[in-house]
Write a protein that holds these residues in place. Structure first.
Motif, PDB file in Angstrom:
ATOM      1  N   GLN A 109      78.372 -20.212   1.030  1.00 26.55           N
ATOM      2  CA  GLN A 109      77.656 -20.935   2.078  1.00 26.55           C
ATOM      3  C   GLN A 109      77.816 -22.423   1.824  1.00 26.55           C
ATOM      4  O   GLN A 109      77.980 -22.854   0.679  1.00 26.55           O
ATOM      5  CB  GLN A 109      76.169 -20.547   2.082  1.00 26.55           C
ATOM      6  CG  GLN A 109      75.399 -21.045   3.291  1.00 26.55           C
ATOM      7  CD  GLN A 109      73.927 -20.647   3.246  1.00 26.55           C
ATOM      8  OE1 GLN A 109      73.334 -20.582   2.180  1.00 26.55           O
ATOM      9  NE2 GLN A 109      73.335 -20.370   4.396  1.00 26.55           N
ATOM     10  N   GLU A 167      72.682 -25.834   7.009  1.00 25.82           N
ATOM     11  CA  GLU A 167      73.429 -24.797   6.304  1.00 25.82           C
ATOM     12  C   GLU A 167      74.300 -23.999   7.264  1.00 25.82           C
ATOM     13  O   GLU A 167      73.919 -23.735   8.411  1.00 25.82           O
ATOM     14  CB  GLU A 167      72.462 -23.864   5.573  1.00 25.82           C
ATOM     15  CG  GLU A 167      71.659 -24.555   4.485  1.00 25.82           C
ATOM     16  CD  GLU A 167      70.692 -23.622   3.795  1.00 25.82           C
ATOM     17  OE1 GLU A 167      70.616 -22.439   4.203  1.00 25.82           O
ATOM     18  OE2 GLU A 167      70.001 -24.054   2.851  1.00 25.82           O
ATOM     19  N   SER A 168      75.456 -23.609   6.767  1.00 27.42           N
ATOM     20  CA  SER A 168      76.358 -22.774   7.546  1.00 27.42           C
ATOM     21  C   SER A 168      75.912 -21.317   7.472  1.00 27.42           C
ATOM     22  O   SER A 168      75.055 -20.945   6.661  1.00 27.42           O
ATOM     23  CB  SER A 168      77.783 -22.893   7.002  1.00 27.42           C
ATOM     24  OG  SER A 168      77.870 -22.275   5.715  1.00 27.42           O
ATOM     25  N   ASP A 169      76.487 -20.501   8.333  1.00 23.71           N
ATOM     26  CA  ASP A 169      76.290 -19.066   8.200  1.00 23.71           C
ATOM     27  C   ASP A 169      77.008 -18.582   6.944  1.00 23.71           C
ATOM     28  O   ASP A 169      77.994 -19.191   6.495  1.00 23.71           O
ATOM     29  CB  ASP A 169      76.840 -18.335   9.427  1.00 23.71           C
ATOM     30  CG  ASP A 169      76.055 -18.666  10.692  1.00 23.71           C
ATOM     31  OD1 ASP A 169      74.845 -18.931  10.567  1.00 23.71           O
ATOM     32  OD2 ASP A 169      76.652 -18.656  11.786  1.00 23.71           O
ATOM     33  N   ASN A 170      76.535 -17.493   6.392  1.00 26.07           N
ATOM     34  CA  ASN A 170      77.176 -16.936   5.212  1.00 26.07           C
ATOM     35  C   ASN A 170      78.576 -16.431   5.556  1.00 26.07           C
ATOM     36  O   ASN A 170      78.801 -15.865   6.633  1.00 26.07           O
ATOM     37  CB  ASN A 170      76.354 -15.788   4.635  1.00 26.07           C
ATOM     38  CG  ASN A 170      75.033 -16.247   4.077  1.00 26.07           C
ATOM     39  OD1 ASN A 170      74.828 -17.437   3.879  1.00 26.07           O
ATOM     40  ND2 ASN A 170      74.133 -15.321   3.821  1.00 26.07           N
ATOM     41  N   THR A 219      80.078 -13.919  -1.451  1.00 29.11           N
ATOM     42  CA  THR A 219      79.486 -14.644  -0.327  1.00 29.11           C
ATOM     43  C   THR A 219      79.378 -16.119  -0.681  1.00 29.11           C
ATOM     44  O   THR A 219      78.956 -16.463  -1.794  1.00 29.11           O
ATOM     45  CB  THR A 219      78.095 -14.087   0.022  1.00 29.11           C
ATOM     46  OG1 THR A 219      78.197 -12.683   0.270  1.00 29.11           O
ATOM     47  CG2 THR A 219      77.544 -14.774   1.258  1.00 29.11           C
ATOM     48  N   TYR A 237      78.333 -26.684  -1.656  1.00 27.91           N
ATOM     49  CA  TYR A 237      78.564 -25.243  -1.535  1.00 27.91           C
ATOM     50  C   TYR A 237      77.717 -24.485  -2.558  1.00 27.91           C
ATOM     51  O   TYR A 237      77.309 -25.038  -3.582  1.00 27.91           O
ATOM     52  CB  TYR A 237      80.044 -24.911  -1.782  1.00 27.91           C
ATOM     53  CG  TYR A 237      81.010 -25.664  -0.906  1.00 27.91           C
ATOM     54  CD1 TYR A 237      81.408 -25.150   0.323  1.00 27.91           C
ATOM     55  CD2 TYR A 237      81.524 -26.900  -1.317  1.00 27.91           C
ATOM     56  CE1 TYR A 237      82.306 -25.841   1.124  1.00 27.91           C
ATOM     57  CE2 TYR A 237      82.412 -27.588  -0.521  1.00 27.91           C
ATOM     58  CZ  TYR A 237      82.804 -27.065   0.701  1.00 27.91           C
ATOM     59  OH  TYR A 237      83.683 -27.745   1.490  1.00 27.91           O
ATOM     60  N   TRP A 280      71.681 -16.905  -5.719  1.00 23.84           N
ATOM     61  CA  TRP A 280      72.611 -17.947  -5.307  1.00 23.84           C
ATOM     62  C   TRP A 280      72.842 -18.925  -6.457  1.00 23.84           C
ATOM     63  O   TRP A 280      71.938 -19.220  -7.230  1.00 23.84           O
ATOM     64  CB  TRP A 280      72.059 -18.724  -4.116  1.00 23.84           C
ATOM     65  CG  TRP A 280      72.137 -17.999  -2.798  1.00 23.84           C
ATOM     66  CD1 TRP A 280      71.120 -17.388  -2.150  1.00 23.84           C
ATOM     67  CD2 TRP A 280      73.287 -17.845  -1.967  1.00 23.84           C
ATOM     68  NE1 TRP A 280      71.563 -16.848  -0.966  1.00 23.84           N
ATOM     69  CE2 TRP A 280      72.896 -17.125  -0.823  1.00 23.84           C
ATOM     70  CE3 TRP A 280      74.623 -18.244  -2.070  1.00 23.84           C
ATOM     71  CZ2 TRP A 280      73.765 -16.791   0.207  1.00 23.84           C
ATOM     72  CZ3 TRP A 280      75.494 -17.922  -1.050  1.00 23.84           C
ATOM     73  CH2 TRP A 280      75.073 -17.200   0.067  1.00 23.84           C
TER      74      TRP A 280
END
Length: 1019
Positions: free
Chosen positions: A744, A752-755, A742, A711, A720
């Motif tokens: 991720q 990677e996932s969407d935010n 936010t 994560y 980030w």
């Protein structure tokens, strides 16, 4: 039985084994009490929106599974009953059907509603229906549980299942299958289609499949005029029906496991039961998760993960002697493996063959296996030397006798001879002359055997099996150049060099009986576990330091760490092998990794295979890896032997999804909102000024690789954070105003996932609000303005008074100066008149000149006395007239000179009147006239940027000598005093300097008076 029949028989065995092997690709992974499951009877299993598996047990309560760990809730946590029959997930709530009614779990809070036992829970058209033991109930948030009155038979029936085809509801009960147009009191179509005991029903592709306990499966076509009444006789005793893989109907039974029926042809495709690995035949349900895995809930056997992959696993349950596999080797006719401490096994096309263990090697580990050119097997042991299994082919006679009835009643006997492989065991130990019986690695080079021992170096020999003795023994020890005798591995390269690696990280090779010891090539004390040669490159696997590699060029090697975008899942490298596609496979304590390398030997990608991916062996063993003639890879591990069959199809990974699990404000969960609906929405959580500490918990569920999720997060538009396994962030001391958190995630494939964003606003305290600050500022300005106005008025009044006082003082000073000037004038006039009087009798002509000059001087003096400033030119003219009068009246002659050194014109320079005359008068009367020398008077003016300097020089007796002899009533002292005060008023203190001029003989040669006044001009 003929030879042809033998061949046919073995062919059938081969086909059966092939089918069995293929079936093993569909693997079952069991989860039981040993894994943390609270109860082995799992009656329902579902997957929620986040990806968690929820399991309802009989007596163990509720548990949640993330692919690795279980979290359990039971009656002590607020659950209504530990006996759960049905589960359903909706939004942020979990509906739990128990034997005592309904429990609703929202976050960690349970709401319990008493009622009958609930068998199934359905959400149809935004309404929640409950199939119970006494009819159908509906849940309403305001009214709670409310029974729906349909008819007497349905109301008193056990409702086992409900299916909805888009128009009609099909109710499976113990008293028949009912169809309704609505599940409410005013249902107009209410008909029992069949009177059997129905336990399950499902709608799929315009058909209803309803299971009756002792009748089979009833199939009804819903898009035709007639429903039909088509029955499939099996399966019976169905507990649940599910659709998987789009066209497969999975029927769970309570006595035969799972039967899989083709939804189109209605024919049975296969079964899953104890033969496939289930420990029990009572199945409650099966579901498909988002990653295409099938999960099976059983009554008494826990639950299973069922998935298809490229791995075939062998263990004690499928034919091995034991689970631990220490060594694996590919021979001409199969795979040989060292199995636990009970000997060897051989796997070929006919199955698993147990090779009888020599009694002398009882309970001994075999750590290395190889084969010579004659097909003989060589195995190195721990402490018992080397096992040599000599292969022999012997004739085996097969007899087929049959009684043929004829007139003479004779028996005819037919025999066939086939070749049978037998092994002759030889133990080579110290009695035969080998230096060590602890063998780490064996290697056959033509007819010579190389053996690496644990701590006695390396030796080479030939073996005469007939005489049972070794010959041509050659030892390679410390004295031969091997500086570290703790050998871990030995391998021959393509050039014939025998390479060895040691426990302390040393590397070397033997070539043409000469040892080249390269030393600690990694420059760190770490064991080298394995070596691998591929395309003129050396790969080094270490215990804890990962993989290193080097080009094999020249005598020296330069090792480099194997690096890339990804890292292997473990740095403990136990096994290494390349497949036919040039992928590097690495075994560790966590499973195996398939590493894709580019031409520069950089890691391009890594595919990890662990227990959830079908690699059930888990921890691999040192160097227990091989590749067979078909390109299949074999891995020995602590839980069995695993075969990997490469295929072009691989399981597609699913893009990870990240959800917020909890938001805490000041360590208290925000239970009043649905986090899923707030995520990535314009909704904003309003917080009070003191609520500046927040915690965000978020999660991505990957049931295949639960421990490989990483994560990262950011607050507002900051950078980030680094990727990490931490899924909770605590934020303290946040600034007032709007914020956005936010997060991720990424999975083991780095997809990677969407935010996922969550907005919140921390209200500022009243003293931080703009209107309050403006009000306070306005008040302060008003107070300051009032004070400033009062102060200004007071200052103006004081200034006015001070100005009036100064004006009065200046006026008085002006009058005083004028009075002083008038005081000096009578004295001068008195002296001049006395001089003229004396000239009257002695020199009338001189008297007339003196009177004319005096009149001019007197007129100038009277004119100047009325002015504050006159020009320097006017002052010089007045001084000339005065000096000329003094010359006329003096009793001795003297000369004078007036010099000006200035860039300015004398008419432009302003000077107070009568300022210089007293000093000139003093120089003439008390200096020159009383001196013994001819009188000389010099008056000098010069200017600087700020001052007018004036110097009066005489050659008289000196001012200090004159002051000693003059009387106290001398008015000249008063004139000097007044003039000094005028200078101090004009130029300040120390502006006047009076000194006597001394000669080399220390006699007085005159007086010099110098002063300065501020330079003023008339422009």
């Amino acid at each position: 039985m003929t030879l042809l029949r033998h061949i046919s028989f073995f062919s059938l065995i081969l086909i059966a084994f092939t089918k069995s092997t293929f079936a093993q690709n569909n693997q079952l992974r069991a989860y039981t009490l040993e894994d943390g499951l609270p109860q082995s009877q799992v009656y329902d299993i579902i997957q929620d929106e986040m990806g968690y598996l929820w399991l309802g047990t009989q007596g163990g309560g509720l548990c949640r599974f993330n692919g690795e760990e279980f979290e359990i809730w039971n009656e002590t946590d607020g659950l209504q009953s530990n006996y759960i029959h049905a589960l359903h997930s909706a939004n942020d709530s979990l509906f739990i059907g128990t034997k005592g009614g309904l429990s609703i779990k929202t976050k960690n809070k349970f709401t319990n509603l008493e009622g009958p036992r609930i068998n199934k829970i359905y959400r149809i058209k935004n309404k929640t229906y409950l199939a119970t033991n006494i009819g159908i109930y509906r849940y309403d948030r305001k009214l709670g549980l409310k029974k729906i009155n349909l008819n007497a038979k349905i109301n008193t029936s056990i409702i086992n299942d409900i299916a909805f085809d888009g128009k009609l509801y099909w109710i499976a009960t113990n008293k028949g299958l009912w169809k309704l147009n609505k599940i409410q009191n005013k249902a107009t179509i209410m008909e029992r289609h069949s009177a059997h005991d129905f336990t399950a029903a499902i709608y799929h592709k315009n058909k209803i499949f309803a299971a009756a306990v002792d009748q089979g499966i009833l199939i009804l076509n819903t898009n035709s005029k007639s429903y039909g009444n088509y029955w499939v006789s099996k399966p019976l005793r169905v507990t649940n029906a599910s659709v998987h893989n789009d066209s497969e109907l999975w029927f769970a039974t309570d006595n035969e496991g799972i039967r899989i029926i083709d939804a189109n042809t209605h024919k049975q495709k296969r079964t899953i039961n104890r033969r496939n690995g289930l420990s029990i035949s009572h199945i409650r349900k099966s579901i498909v998760d988002r990653q295409s895995n099938i999960w099976i809930a059983t009554s008494g056997g826990g639950f299973y993960k069922y998935f298809q992959n490229n791995f075939i696993h062998y263990d004690q349950d499928t034919g091995l002697k034991g689970n631990r596999v220490y060594a694996v080797h590919q021979t001409k006719d199969g795979i040989w493996a060292s199995n636990s401490e009970v000997g060897l096994v051989k796997i070929d096309s006919l199955g698993i063959h147990h090779i009888p263990q020599d009694d002398r090697l009882s309970e001994v580990k075999i750590k290395t296996i190889t084969e010579d050119l004659n097909g003989n097997i060589w195995a190195g042991t721990d402490g018992k030397g080397i096992l040599f299994k000599k292969t022999k082919l012997v004739d085996s006679i097969v007899i087929d006798s049959s009684k043929i009835q004829d007139s003479q009643e004779e028996y005819i006997v037919r025999t066939d001879t086939i070749k049978k492989v037998v092994y002759e065991n030889h133990i080579i130990d110290k009695d035969n002359g080998i230096p060590s019986e602890w063998i780490r690695t064996l290697h056959i080079d033509k007819n010579k055997i190389w053996a690496a021992s644990y701590s006695s170096g390396i030796f080479r020999f030939k073996y005469d099996s007939i005489r049972n003795r070794i010959t041509q023994l050659k030892k390679f020890e410390r004295r031969n150049g091997i500086k570290d005798l703790q050998i871990r591995y030995m391998k021959q390269d393509s050039l014939g060099k025998i390479w060895y690696a040691t426990q302390n990280g040393h590397l070397g090779y033997i070539y043409k009986d000469r040892v080249t010891h390269l030393g600690n090539v990694l420059n760190q004390k770490t064991a080298i576990s394995t070596l691998l040669f591929h395309k003129n490159k050396l790969f080094i696997g270490t215990a804890g330091r990962g993989i290193w590699w080097s080009e094999l060029e020249g005598k020296n090697i330069t090792v480099k760490k194997l690096k890339g975008r990804k890292r292997p899942y473990s740095d403990n490298i136990y096994q290494m092998i390349f497949d036919d596609q040039d992928n590097l496979w690495v075994g560790s304590e966590r499973g195996v990794d398939k590493i894709e390398l580019n031409q520069s030997n950089d890691i391009v990608d890594i595919f990890h295979f662990g227990r959830n991916d079908g690699f059930l062996g888990i921890e691999t063993h040192l160097n227990a890896v091989t590749k067979d003639k078909d390109g299949n890879l074999w891995f020995g591990a602590i839980y069995g032997l695993t075969k990997y069959e490469p295929t072009e199809t691989t399981k597609v990974t699913v893009k990870p999804r990240l959800f917020f699990e909890d938001v805490e404000v000041a360590y208290q969960s925000v239970d009043s909102i649905n986090l899923n609906s707030w995520t990535n929405s314009p909704k904003v959580l309003k917080l009070k000024p003191h609520q500046t500490e927040l915690s965000f918990s978020y999660k991505t569920i990957d049931l295949d690789h639960p421990n490989d999720i990483e994560y990262r997060f950011r607050l507002n538009n900051s950078e980030w954070s680094p990727w990490s396994s931490e899924s909770k962030q605590n934020l303290a001391g946040l600034a007032y105003g709007a914020h956005s958190f936010t997060a991720q995630s990424r999975n083991y494939r780095w997809e990677e996932s969407d935010n996922a964003s969550f907005n919140f606003f921390i209200d500022s305290p009243i003293y931080e609000k703009t209107w309050f600050q403006l009000s306070v500022l306005a008040g302060i300005l008003l107070v300051l303005g009032g004070y400033a106005l009062t102060y200004i008025r007071r200052v103006k009044r004081k200034n006015k008074e001070e100005r009036e006082r100064l004006q009065m003082q200046n006026h008085l000073l002006s009058l005083e100066q004028k009075a002083l000037r008038l005081q000096m004038n009578p004295h001068f006039i008195f002296n001049a008149l006395n001089g003229i009087k004396a000239m009257g009798t002695s020199n009338p002509q001189r008297m007339n000149t003196t009177i004319n000059t005096f009149a001019t001087l007197l007129r100038e003096t009277l004119d100047n006395s009325r002015k504050d400033y006159i020009t320097l030119d006017q002052e010089i003219q007045t001084l000339k007239h005065y000096i000329e009068i003094e010359q006329l009246m003096a009793n001795k002659p003297f000369t004078y000179a007036i010099d000006i050194d200035s860039d300015l014109d004398p008419e432009e320079i302003l000077i107070p009147p009568m300022l210089i005359q007293p000093f000139v008068e003093n120089a003439v009367r008390h200096g020159i006239l009383k001196g013994i020398r001819d009188g000389e008077l010099k008056i000098q003016f010069h200017t600087t940027e700020e001052f007018l300097h004036c110097t009066v020089i005489d050659n008289g007796q000196g001012i200090f000598q004159s002051q000693k002899i003059k009387t106290n009533t001398d008015h000249q002292s008063m004139a000097l005093t007044v003039t000094r005060e005028r200078l101090e008023f004009i130029s300040g203190k120390d502006s006047l300097n009076i000194e006597e001029i001394m000669t080399n003989g220390n006699t007085v040669a005159g007086t010099q008076i110098a002063f300065k006044i501020p330079l003023q001009t008339d422009y």
